[in-house]
Design an enzyme around this catalytic site. Sequence first.
Site, mmCIF file in Angstrom:
data_model
loop_
_atom_site.group_PDB
_atom_site.id
_atom_site.type_symbol
_atom_site.label_atom_id
_atom_site.label_comp_id
_atom_site.label_asym_id
_atom_site.label_seq_id
_atom_site.Cartn_x
_atom_site.Cartn_y
_atom_site.Cartn_z
ATOM 1 N N HIS A 241 -45.422 -81.657 17.760
ATOM 2 C CA HIS A 241 -46.310 -82.491 18.574
ATOM 3 C C HIS A 241 -45.769 -83.921 18.663
ATOM 4 C CE1 HIS A 241 -49.862 -85.273 18.724
ATOM 5 N NE2 HIS A 241 -50.142 -84.531 19.772
ATOM 6 N N GLU B 106 -42.978 -84.025 21.131
ATOM 7 C CA GLU B 106 -43.503 -83.998 22.501
ATOM 8 C C GLU B 106 -43.877 -85.410 22.965
ATOM 9 O OE1 GLU B 106 -47.608 -83.838 24.453
ATOM 10 O OE2 GLU B 106 -47.451 -82.203 22.994
ATOM 11 N N HIS B 107 -44.572 -86.162 22.089
ATOM 12 C CA HIS B 107 -44.943 -87.535 22.425
ATOM 13 C C HIS B 107 -43.707 -88.386 22.715
ATOM 14 C CE1 HIS B 107 -49.321 -88.477 21.331
ATOM 15 N NE2 HIS B 107 -49.235 -87.166 21.422
ATOM 16 N N GLU C 131 -54.901 -90.689 17.161
ATOM 17 C CA GLU C 131 -55.264 -89.422 17.808
ATOM 18 C C GLU C 131 -55.866 -88.454 16.785
ATOM 19 O OE1 GLU C 131 -53.021 -85.686 20.025
ATOM 20 O OE2 GLU C 131 -52.129 -87.690 20.152
#
Length: 428
Positions: A66, A69-70, A141
């Site tokens: 993840h 991906e960012h 987040e």
Amino acid sequence: METLAYPGVQEKLYREVMPNGLEVVVLPKQGFSKTYATFATKYGSIDNRFAVGEQSPISVPDGIAHFLEHKMFEEPTGDIFATFASQGASANAFTSFDRTVYLFSATEQIDANLRTLIDFVQNPYFTDENVEKEKGIIEQEINMYRDNADWRVYFGLIDALYHKHPIHIDIAGTVESIYQIDKETLYRCYETFYHPSNMFLFVVGGIEPDAVMKLVRENQAAKSFEPQGEISRFFDAEPESVKIPRKVTELPVSMPKCMIGFKEARGSNDPTELLRTELTTKLMLEALLGSSSPIYHALYDDNLISDSFGHEFNSSEDYAFSVVGGETRDPDELIRRLREAIEGAKASGLDQETFERTKRKKIGGYLRMLNSPEAIAGEFTRYRFRGADLFKLVPVYEDITLDEANARLRSHFDWNRMAVSIVAKEAK
């Protein structure tokens, strides 16, 4: 370029594997103004221990897929979202348990947007400074989702089901794990999982297959990728039992949320068997608990569920579990009633009429989905990474028998492998 014809659903796909191993599939949709493209890697949150070829296995921090991906959206020249927007495209990305997908949709400048998609995913830009900056963003987040009741009840259930398999870990990782991520580890994971041979490009919409393939061929020919050995993933042995039979989280919600999960030992290494089991289970769940079922109506009429009530089944080679639930005024009464109803259904079995109606409903929903480029791209990639073909689902659905569905009903609902996750009202 290979042509794949599916007369049953009146579709024709075009496929080519580039010399570097990148698989490309194009689905032209005559009359469609929108084009939708996904560039995906078979790399998700569960891939935290792996090896390439004969190398020794390495372990990496949770949440790194993840995190990667960012970071992929950051370029030396700025944010890639701005580039897409200037070309009339809407871009996004997501990370799941077993894949990471980058995508765009557009009605204009398709060639430019396709090059942008391929180029930014194949051009990582990580620095010590931008990696450290991202940690704070992802920490926010993670903390935001801790206050999200739907997120907490769902991942609370998976955590209750699984002892060791990394599926029980939040896709974003933990605050502690993301602060263990550094630039070198990101590059190691990128070089392993973002190799073209582990990736898949799918383009659907008002496009010409020859033109798309020519663009991709030229784009890839201008880049150099060293051959890579096979990627192996390693998971600790998962006990058959659930980790926590009942998990309760308190949050400031107006109505409690309750999800019930049933864990199976694992999926299957055979893609054909895995697909058939998935579709049979989904058929069974819909016939038993769908919005037109007697169980659903009885629970709804008694104000035990709302239209948030639903079900799903997730499976791969290494895990398989179902989820049932939603908002409820009385979680314990809902659990009791569901158990009672399921036991009754196991004794009597699903009836032929309900089963056939549910099968027609599933096939109808599938055929409607084929009118959505977004849905096609997402589902085609998901099935492709599991060795199956989205456009061959109808014959499988048609071949599933009532006896198979009833066998799944009786084997899947094992009360010794059930866990419950509840988000309850915060005590004052």
